[in-house]
Design a protein around this motif. Structure first.
Motif, PDB file in Angstrom:
ATOM      1  N   GLU A 136       0.889  -1.379   0.112  1.00  0.00           N
ATOM      2  CA  GLU A 136      -0.060   0.175  -0.022  1.00  0.00           C
ATOM      3  C   GLU A 136       0.821   1.280   0.007  1.00  0.00           C
ATOM      4  O   GLU A 136       0.195   2.365   0.034  1.00  0.00           O
ATOM      5  CB  GLU A 136      -1.227  -0.091   1.331  1.00  0.00           C
ATOM      6  N   ARG A 137       2.011   1.145  -0.094  1.00  0.00           N
ATOM      7  CA  ARG A 137       2.987   2.342   0.149  1.00  0.00           C
ATOM      8  C   ARG A 137       2.949   3.168  -0.987  1.00  0.00           C
ATOM      9  O   ARG A 137       2.797   4.564  -0.869  1.00  0.00           O
ATOM     10  CB  ARG A 137       4.282   1.748   0.218  1.00  0.00           C
ATOM     11  N   GLY A 138       2.904   2.925  -2.138  1.00  0.00           N
ATOM     12  CA  GLY A 138       2.791   3.560  -3.431  1.00  0.00           C
ATOM     13  C   GLY A 138       1.502   4.320  -3.274  1.00  0.00           C
ATOM     14  O   GLY A 138       1.619   5.515  -3.616  1.00  0.00           O
ATOM     15  N   ARG A 139       0.338   3.953  -2.953  1.00  0.00           N
ATOM     16  CA  ARG A 139      -0.947   4.536  -3.170  1.00  0.00           C
ATOM     17  C   ARG A 139      -0.861   5.616  -1.793  1.00  0.00           C
ATOM     18  O   ARG A 139      -1.467   6.578  -2.074  1.00  0.00           O
ATOM     19  CB  ARG A 139      -2.006   3.464  -2.704  1.00  0.00           C
ATOM     20  N   ALA A 140      -0.313   5.221  -0.574  1.00  0.00           N
ATOM     21  CA  ALA A 140      -0.315   6.006   0.324  1.00  0.00           C
ATOM     22  C   ALA A 140       0.540   7.506   0.261  1.00  0.00           C
ATOM     23  O   ALA A 140       0.338   8.647   0.203  1.00  0.00           O
ATOM     24  CB  ALA A 140       0.262   5.459   1.650  1.00  0.00           C
ATOM     25  N   GLY A 145       1.364  13.024  -1.891  1.00  0.00           N
ATOM     26  CA  GLY A 145       1.904  13.786  -3.253  1.00  0.00           C
ATOM     27  C   GLY A 145       0.670  14.695  -3.752  1.00  0.00           C
ATOM     28  O   GLY A 145       0.906  15.885  -4.055  1.00  0.00           O
ATOM     29  N   MET A 146      -0.420  14.095  -3.456  1.00  0.00           N
ATOM     30  CA  MET A 146      -1.696  14.920  -4.048  1.00  0.00           C
ATOM     31  C   MET A 146      -1.786  16.093  -3.076  1.00  0.00           C
ATOM     32  O   MET A 146      -2.196  17.203  -3.732  1.00  0.00           O
ATOM     33  CB  MET A 146      -2.962  13.828  -4.057  1.00  0.00           C
ATOM     34  N   ILE A 147      -1.696  16.162  -1.790  1.00  0.00           N
ATOM     35  CA  ILE A 147      -1.817  17.148  -0.994  1.00  0.00           C
ATOM     36  C   ILE A 147      -0.970  18.230  -1.291  1.00  0.00           C
ATOM     37  O   ILE A 147      -1.014  19.462  -1.239  1.00  0.00           O
ATOM     38  CB  ILE A 147      -2.031  16.846   0.539  1.00  0.00           C
ATOM     39  N   ILE A 148       0.506  17.899  -1.462  1.00  0.00           N
ATOM     40  CA  ILE A 148       1.520  18.726  -1.929  1.00  0.00           C
ATOM     41  C   ILE A 148       1.064  19.512  -3.271  1.00  0.00           C
ATOM     42  O   ILE A 148       1.189  20.840  -3.172  1.00  0.00           O
ATOM     43  CB  ILE A 148       3.046  18.079  -2.087  1.00  0.00           C
ATOM     44  N   LEU A 319      -3.788  12.366 -10.690  1.00  0.00           N
ATOM     45  CA  LEU A 319      -3.143  11.217 -11.110  1.00  0.00           C
ATOM     46  C   LEU A 319      -2.347  10.721  -9.985  1.00  0.00           C
ATOM     47  O   LEU A 319      -2.136   9.682 -10.018  1.00  0.00           O
ATOM     48  CB  LEU A 319      -2.149  11.560 -12.191  1.00  0.00           C
ATOM     49  N   ALA A 320      -1.699  11.490  -9.095  1.00  0.00           N
ATOM     50  CA  ALA A 320      -0.730  11.242  -8.081  1.00  0.00           C
ATOM     51  C   ALA A 320      -1.240   9.859  -7.269  1.00  0.00           C
ATOM     52  O   ALA A 320      -0.591   8.600  -7.175  1.00  0.00           O
ATOM     53  CB  ALA A 320      -0.676  12.166  -7.207  1.00  0.00           C
ATOM     54  N   THR A 373       4.264  14.192 -14.956  1.00  0.00           N
ATOM     55  CA  THR A 373       4.592  14.492 -13.583  1.00  0.00           C
ATOM     56  C   THR A 373       3.783  13.484 -12.618  1.00  0.00           C
ATOM     57  O   THR A 373       4.428  12.853 -11.698  1.00  0.00           O
ATOM     58  CB  THR A 373       4.382  16.029 -13.302  1.00  0.00           C
ATOM     59  N   GLY A 374       2.456  13.716 -12.822  1.00  0.00           N
ATOM     60  CA  GLY A 374       1.565  12.749 -12.036  1.00  0.00           C
ATOM     61  C   GLY A 374       2.033  11.282 -11.800  1.00  0.00           C
ATOM     62  O   GLY A 374       1.809  10.430 -11.188  1.00  0.00           O
ATOM     63  N   ILE A 375       2.189  10.837 -13.303  1.00  0.00           N
ATOM     64  CA  ILE A 375       2.839   9.398 -13.393  1.00  0.00           C
ATOM     65  C   ILE A 375       3.777   9.294 -12.687  1.00  0.00           C
ATOM     66  O   ILE A 375       4.063   8.097 -12.228  1.00  0.00           O
ATOM     67  CB  ILE A 375       2.688   8.985 -14.853  1.00  0.00           C
TER      68      ILE A 375
END
Length: 473
Positions: A136-140, A145-148, A319-320, A373-375
């Motif tokens: 689950e690390r990538g999703r978390a 990263g989305m909040i940044i 996308l993040a 960048t999102g990918i």
């Protein structure tokens, strides 16, 4: 070198992520929100542009120079303690900034703000990696990263609104309730670090790292204004080179170093950090030059320019988390490579912009850049943090944050240098009446260099492995 065997997943891990994000959003917002208010602050305190610029520069300089140190402190004293201390310092400093009686008090406490912001920004990825299982690390990390991206996109708009409605002080006072709420949340849900062993803090290494990084960031930020061959820039460059060399020598010798250089023996860690550096360099080449093109060549207003520039972070925002979740299933390598390749393509297509280009021509290119960048970012961050042993998560997180800040400064320095060089050469060749054509030639050259940098990051992502620990994939 990979993460040590992980304990059972923390049952409150998603609540912990939310609390960390609540604190983490203050850093990127505060890094960008102040820029909108600088003209107003300059008028209020009756100071020139160079002086008021230090309100922003003091924050960025201290933030970039100390994040590495906070990573080490997190490994020594626990991520929770450093995180909470950072929130307290940031919140108190925000209140003093709003009450500043003169520009110098404001500049000093902006630096104090950065001390606090660096603490919670450096601890975020380390805490997330420590409480989430590898699958689950990538999703978390992608959600974080989305909040940044939200913070960076929201900053200028929020700053303009607050200055208009409530005055420049409001850009600082708004941090007080956010800081209090995030402190309470983090204190309640973020777990204490366990099995902390007594360690010595590498004070000499920390001082050397701070001095050399500060010299580098200062030279990179002001080199264009002062002149790259000016005495001040040359002295700072010498301080950086000598200080960096002494720092590396010292870190190899000391028993408990601030920066564990053996981390870089890991191909995944080194390649993914290099790819991140290339990504932020290419990103800030675009971020730095595009507003000048929009306002000086296409004659858009500042408001219109801001709306156009939000296209890229909005795509990253969407996308993040998706790319992070995909990296948990598919691995990080090919996603990171694909993202960087798209970033390189987007910058190459930016070279095709003209003096007659419409807003749509710019927006679709920015969306393509945001797509890449999102990918790229979430899988790449997951690769970095997944390659670090658990007792070095703080340092790994600090290195990643330092790479981001160095990439921002280097991207602006390289793009402005290439732009100025090409524009000056064309003005000499074409005559003083060719200012617009010379501007376009300089900008296109800078974007082309950015595309090459992004391509180098794509290659770095391709040559490394996914580095899955046994049973992780």
């Amino acid at each position: 070198m990979q993460n040590d065997a992980s304990p059972a997943p923390n049952p409150r891990r998603w609540l912990i992520l939310f609390a960390v994000m609540a604190a983490g959003i203050m850093g990127p917002i505060d890094g960008s929100v102040v820029n909108v208010a600088l003209p107003t602050i300059g008028r209020v305190f009756n100071v020139d542009l160079n002086t008021v610029g230090w309100v922003s520069m003091a924050y960025l300089l201290v933030l970039g120079s100390l994040i590495l140190t906070y990573g080490r402190l997190g490994d020594m004293y626990g991520f929770r303690r450093v995180l909470l201390t950072g929130i307290v310092i940031f919140t108190i400093a925000s209140g003093i900034c709003a009450l500043a009686p003169n520009i110098w008090v404001l500049i000093v406490f902006r630096a104090v703000q950065a001390i606090g912001a660096g603490m919670f920004m450096a601890m975020g990825p380390a805490i997330i990696t420590s409480v989430f299982p590898p699958y689950e690390r990538g999703r978390a990390l992608g959600t974080n990263g989305m909040i940044i991206a939200v913070g960076l996109a929201l900053g200028p708009t929020l700053g303009g609104f607050l200055v208009t409605v409530a005055g420049w002080e409001a850009i600082f006072t708004i941090n007080i309730p956010i800081g209090i709420i995030s402190y309470i949340m983090c204190r309640q849900v973020v777990p204490e670090s366990r099995d902390l062993k007594p360690q010595q803090f590498d004070l000499i290494g920390a001082a050397m790292g701070f001095i050399s990084l500060s010299a580098f960031l200062l030279a990179g930020s002001y080199g264009e204004e002062w002149g790259w061959t000016s005495p001040a820039t040359l002295v700072l460059s010498v301080v950086f080179l000598v200080g960096g060399w002494l720092f590396l020598r010292w870190e190899k010798r000391v028993q408990e170093p601030m920066l564990d250089l053996t981390l870089f023996h890991n191909k995944v860690f080194s390649a993914a950090n290099f790819a991140a550096l290339m990504n932020f360099m290419s990103q800030y080449a675009l971020v730095f030059l595009l507003p000048f093109y929009l306002q000086q060549i296409l004659n858009y207003t500042a408001g219109h320019t801001g709306l156009i520039l939000t296209a890229s972070p909005l795509v990253v925002l969407m996308l993040a988390p998706v790319s992070g979740a995909l990296s948990d299933r598919l691995g990080t390598r090919w996603l990171a490579f694909t993202g960087q390749a798209i970033v390189s393509l987007a910058l190459f297509l930016m070279v095709g912009l003209k003096v007659t280009s419409r807003a749509f021509d710019i927006i679709w290119r920015l969306c393509l850049f945001g797509l890449g960048t999102g990918i790229f970012q979430s899988p790449n961050n997951s690769a970095v943090m997944g390659s670090v042993p658990r007792h070095r998560l703080g340092i790994g997180s600090g290195v990643l944050a330092t790479v981001r800040n160095v990439g921002m400064v280097l991207g602006i320095a390289v793009s402005s240098g290439v732009f100025t060089w090409q524009r000056s050469a064309k003005l000499v060749a074409w005559g003083p009446g060719s200012a617009t054509a010379a501007f376009m030639a300089g900008m296109k050259s800078a974007f082309l260099v950015g595309a090459i940098l992004a391509a180098a990051g794509a290659i770095a992502s391709l040559v490394r492995s996914d580095n899955f620990p046994p049973g992780e994939h």
